[in-house]
Design an enzyme around this catalytic site. Structure first.
Site, mmCIF file in Angstrom:
data_model
loop_
_atom_site.group_PDB
_atom_site.id
_atom_site.type_symbol
_atom_site.label_atom_id
_atom_site.label_comp_id
_atom_site.label_asym_id
_atom_site.label_seq_id
_atom_site.Cartn_x
_atom_site.Cartn_y
_atom_site.Cartn_z
ATOM 1 N N TYR A 72 53.367 -48.855 -31.885
ATOM 2 C CA TYR A 72 53.120 -48.851 -30.451
ATOM 3 C C TYR A 72 51.818 -49.616 -30.132
ATOM 4 O O TYR A 72 50.793 -49.403 -30.790
ATOM 5 C CB TYR A 72 53.001 -47.407 -29.902
ATOM 6 C CG TYR A 72 52.348 -47.463 -28.540
ATOM 7 C CD1 TYR A 72 53.095 -47.843 -27.436
ATOM 8 C CD2 TYR A 72 50.976 -47.283 -28.394
ATOM 9 C CE1 TYR A 72 52.500 -48.027 -26.206
ATOM 10 C CE2 TYR A 72 50.368 -47.455 -27.160
ATOM 11 C CZ TYR A 72 51.137 -47.829 -26.077
ATOM 12 O OH TYR A 72 50.547 -48.036 -24.871
ATOM 13 N N ARG A 121 40.586 -51.050 -25.032
ATOM 14 C CA ARG A 121 41.479 -50.178 -25.795
ATOM 15 C C ARG A 121 41.825 -50.899 -27.095
ATOM 16 O O ARG A 121 42.104 -52.099 -27.063
ATOM 17 C CB ARG A 121 42.734 -49.925 -24.971
ATOM 18 C CG ARG A 121 43.736 -49.028 -25.642
ATOM 19 C CD ARG A 121 44.992 -48.872 -24.806
ATOM 20 N NE ARG A 121 46.065 -49.670 -25.344
ATOM 21 C CZ ARG A 121 47.361 -49.411 -25.165
ATOM 22 N NH1 ARG A 121 47.737 -48.386 -24.417
ATOM 23 N NH2 ARG A 121 48.280 -50.194 -25.684
ATOM 24 N N GLU A 145 50.150 -40.233 -18.043
ATOM 25 C CA GLU A 145 50.837 -41.399 -17.462
ATOM 26 C C GLU A 145 52.298 -41.091 -17.147
ATOM 27 O O GLU A 145 52.898 -41.767 -16.325
ATOM 28 C CB GLU A 145 50.721 -42.632 -18.374
ATOM 29 C CG GLU A 145 51.436 -42.491 -19.679
ATOM 30 C CD GLU A 145 51.280 -43.722 -20.574
ATOM 31 O OE1 GLU A 145 50.202 -44.325 -20.583
ATOM 32 O OE2 GLU A 145 52.243 -44.040 -21.272
ATOM 33 N N GLU A 177 43.159 -48.847 -16.149
ATOM 34 C CA GLU A 177 43.814 -49.674 -17.176
ATOM 35 C C GLU A 177 44.252 -50.988 -16.532
ATOM 36 O O GLU A 177 44.772 -51.004 -15.420
ATOM 37 C CB GLU A 177 45.032 -48.945 -17.756
ATOM 38 C CG GLU A 177 45.724 -49.714 -18.861
ATOM 39 C CD GLU A 177 46.928 -48.954 -19.434
ATOM 40 O OE1 GLU A 177 47.405 -48.005 -18.794
ATOM 41 O OE2 GLU A 177 47.379 -49.344 -20.526
ATOM 42 N N TRP A 195 58.066 -41.246 -28.833
ATOM 43 C CA TRP A 195 57.663 -42.651 -28.920
ATOM 44 C C TRP A 195 56.315 -42.859 -28.252
ATOM 45 O O TRP A 195 55.991 -42.255 -27.256
ATOM 46 C CB TRP A 195 58.696 -43.581 -28.251
ATOM 47 C CG TRP A 195 58.193 -44.985 -28.263
ATOM 48 C CD1 TRP A 195 58.106 -45.822 -29.317
ATOM 49 C CD2 TRP A 195 57.668 -45.710 -27.138
ATOM 50 N NE1 TRP A 195 57.553 -47.014 -28.938
ATOM 51 C CE2 TRP A 195 57.268 -46.965 -27.603
ATOM 52 C CE3 TRP A 195 57.488 -45.392 -25.768
ATOM 53 C CZ2 TRP A 195 56.695 -47.925 -26.762
ATOM 54 C CZ3 TRP A 195 56.925 -46.319 -24.946
ATOM 55 C CH2 TRP A 195 56.535 -47.598 -25.438
ATOM 56 N N HIS A 237 49.672 -42.188 -27.951
ATOM 57 C CA HIS A 237 51.038 -42.284 -27.436
ATOM 58 C C HIS A 237 51.923 -41.118 -27.878
ATOM 59 O O HIS A 237 53.040 -41.313 -28.396
ATOM 60 C CB HIS A 237 51.668 -43.643 -27.795
ATOM 61 C CG HIS A 237 52.478 -44.205 -26.671
ATOM 62 N ND1 HIS A 237 53.828 -44.017 -26.565
ATOM 63 C CD2 HIS A 237 52.126 -44.914 -25.582
ATOM 64 C CE1 HIS A 237 54.286 -44.600 -25.464
ATOM 65 N NE2 HIS A 237 53.257 -45.147 -24.839
ATOM 66 N N GLU A 264 43.779 -41.084 -25.714
ATOM 67 C CA GLU A 264 44.853 -40.874 -24.735
ATOM 68 C C GLU A 264 46.101 -40.273 -25.357
ATOM 69 O O GLU A 264 46.475 -40.633 -26.479
ATOM 70 C CB GLU A 264 45.185 -42.246 -24.124
ATOM 71 C CG GLU A 264 46.308 -42.208 -23.135
ATOM 72 C CD GLU A 264 46.744 -43.616 -22.720
ATOM 73 O OE1 GLU A 264 45.970 -44.578 -22.892
ATOM 74 O OE2 GLU A 264 47.869 -43.738 -22.218
ATOM 75 N N ASP A 319 45.048 -45.176 -27.576
ATOM 76 C CA ASP A 319 46.237 -44.457 -27.106
ATOM 77 C C ASP A 319 47.025 -43.959 -28.316
ATOM 78 O O ASP A 319 47.540 -44.760 -29.103
ATOM 79 C CB ASP A 319 47.103 -45.422 -26.268
ATOM 80 C CG ASP A 319 48.204 -44.710 -25.507
ATOM 81 O OD1 ASP A 319 48.471 -43.525 -25.798
ATOM 82 O OD2 ASP A 319 48.805 -45.352 -24.618
ATOM 83 N N ARG A 337 45.765 -39.368 -16.020
ATOM 84 C CA ARG A 337 46.322 -40.724 -15.936
ATOM 85 C C ARG A 337 47.557 -40.843 -15.052
ATOM 86 O O ARG A 337 48.197 -41.886 -15.006
ATOM 87 C CB ARG A 337 46.618 -41.235 -17.350
ATOM 88 C CG ARG A 337 45.331 -41.649 -18.026
ATOM 89 C CD ARG A 337 45.524 -42.136 -19.430
ATOM 90 N NE ARG A 337 46.577 -43.100 -19.608
ATOM 91 C CZ ARG A 337 46.500 -44.399 -19.275
ATOM 92 N NH1 ARG A 337 45.404 -44.871 -18.719
ATOM 93 N NH2 ARG A 337 47.516 -45.212 -19.497
HETATM 94 C C1 GCO Z 1 49.731 -47.384 -21.584
HETATM 95 C C2 GCO Z 1 51.111 -46.926 -21.806
HETATM 96 C C3 GCO Z 1 52.173 -47.960 -21.817
HETATM 97 C C4 GCO Z 1 53.531 -47.273 -21.771
HETATM 98 C C5 GCO Z 1 54.463 -48.027 -20.926
HETATM 99 C C6 GCO Z 1 55.783 -47.304 -20.797
HETATM 100 O O1 GCO Z 1 48.846 -46.619 -21.899
HETATM 101 O O2 GCO Z 1 49.561 -48.471 -21.058
HETATM 102 O O3 GCO Z 1 51.219 -45.964 -22.811
HETATM 103 O O4 GCO Z 1 52.064 -48.848 -22.891
HETATM 104 O O5 GCO Z 1 54.057 -47.076 -23.023
HETATM 105 O O6 GCO Z 1 53.877 -48.247 -19.692
HETATM 106 O O7 GCO Z 1 56.525 -47.745 -19.720
HETATM 107 MG MG MG Z 2 49.460 -44.775 -22.628
#
Ligand code: GCO
Ligand code: MG
Length: 402
Positions: free
Chosen positions: A159, A147, A262, A339, A402, A212, A236, A210, A283
């Site tokens: 991020y 990644r 996630e 991951e 975020w 995010h 992602e 990601d 995820r």
């Molecule tokens: C990822 C995630 C993490 C999250 C975190 C939040 O893809 O690994 O986006 O970075 O932000 O797990 O608790």
């Molecule tokens: Mg993520």
């Protein structure tokens, strides 16, 4: 096999982690992860006040019945706090069942489907040069899938990009920090990043990214198209997935593979995404989506529609979740990728396991159960520290995802 004790262990070895330990009259015990990053104590209270009292005296072998009792029986369904608490119980019970059978957990699930689970690591850098050096480091460490996240010009914290020494860790002690975000700056920069990575590392390495949750569906469609030449393994969380139908717009516009989920805690969060084939990887993961029992439901539905798993595996998912995930990945026919972020040294003083990373794959341990143990005396050395994920704002101050 009656449950005689269940206790919640809150510890902060490097970061906050919550673990549930269930003990049975036969002397077999099992553990489950109950960590919900930045909201840990809500799950602790849910478990201690509402779940543990209902567990004592129940037959630990009745995993499915206990799951239904905690889910249907509670009347109030779903939500990250509830589903994380249920997951902790579920994983601890699967651990107990597999230990009682003398088998590694993947054998109970249906046995091995592969030799190892393809894992992706996190390369990151504050600028392009650092990001490329980080990819190089992961290549040298044997990763086949990486990644890539990178800082943006004129944005202080981005991020997925570490600040200071040590790997990236978003939760910070104290109250939430605030970050700034510029969608236009990101959209301008991200194709440049992947062009440079492909140019330097060739076509073979699997690349992931990601977003995010930062983009609107239409912006995500644009980025997906711009990244097509670099053939990502997946993009992602391109947009928040509360509106599952929003992914139709992205899907129509780009062939870049999409992953999301996630933050999902139930099959209902993913139903349209899966049945309409709007994503390629789901995820949702064991700790936040009701444990192994409910992840089987999500993964099986996904399998019917050609969707594969890509379990969340950041460091806020404890080694217990990682261990359970490696068993699931070793068994699941429609496994995609795992991951993998190595936990801090302090975390690994408290937890131990025999799973290993080799040549780009995670290799499951043959120990009975999920193979992860906790040292409670060491856990007690690291008391809970209030910590939160950051809050994000646009450049004009508007609160953003975020
Ligand atoms: C990822 C995630 C993490 C999250 C975190 C939040 O893809 O690994 O986006 O970075 O932000 O797990 O608790
Ligand atoms: Mg993520």
């Amino acid at each position: 096999m009656k449950i005689i004790d269940a206790r919640v262990i809150v510890s902060s070895p490097g970061r906050n982690l919550v673990t549930l330990k269930i003990e049975t009259e036969d002397g077999i015990s099992g553990i489950g992860d109950a960590t919900l990053n930045g909201r840990e104590l809500a799950v602790v209270a849910y478990l201690q006040d509402h779940v543990v009292p209902c567990l004592i005296g129940r037959d630990a072998r009745r995993i499915e019945d206990i799951w239904q009792y905690l889910y249907r029986g509670a009347y109030w369904r779903r939500g990250p706090v509830t589903m994380t608490a249920i997951a902790a119980v579920d994983v601890a019970l699967w651990d107990i069942k597999a230990k009682a059978a003398g088998m590694p957990l993947y054998q109970l699930l249906g046995g091995r489907s592969r030799e190892g689970a393809l894992a992706y690591g996190h390369a990151d850098g504050r600028n392009l040069e650092e990001a490329l050096a980080s990819v190089e480091k992961y290549r040298k460490a044997g990763y086949r899938a990486i990644r890539v996240q990178c800082g943006l010009p004129d944005i202080e914290k981005v991020y997925g990009v570490h600040v200071g020494e040590g790997p990236y860790e978003p939760a910070q002690r104290g109250l939430p920090e605030e970050e700034r975000w510029s969608t236009p700056a990101y959209m301008r920069f991200v194709p440049t990043l992947f062009a440079a990575v492909r140019e330097n590392f060739g076509e073979e390495v699997a690349l992931l990214h990601d977003v995010h949750h930062r983009l609107t569906p239409n912006e995500a469609a644009r980025v997906g198209k711009d990244l097509e030449p670099y053939r990502l393994f997946f993009m992602e969380d391109a947009t928040p997935a509360e509106n599952q139908e929003g992914f139709r717009l992205i899907r129509r516009a780009t062939t870049t593979p999409l992953a999301t989920g996630e933050v999902f805690n139930s099959v209902w969060d993913a139903k349209a995404l899966i049945t309409e084939q709007l994503i390629d990887y789901v995820r949702a993961t064991i700790v936040h989506a009701g444990g192994i029992s409910h992840m089987r439901t999500i993964a099986s539905l996904a399998g019917l529609y050609g969707v594969r798993t890509g379990f969340h595996g950041a460091t806020d998912l404890s080694p217990v979740t990682l261990g359970a995930a490696i068993h699931f990945d070793t068994w699941l026919p429609n496994f995609g990728i795992q991951e993998y972020m190595a936990h801090a040294e302090e975390t690994m003083q408290v937890f131990s396991h025999g799973h290993r990373f080799e040549d780009g794959y995670l290799i499951v341990s043959e120990a009975p159960g999920h193979g992860v143990e906790i040292d409670e005396a060491k856990a007690a050395l690291y008391p809970y520290q209030p910590a939160y994920l950051p809050v994000n704002r646009l450049e004009d101050g508007t609160v953003w995802d975020w």
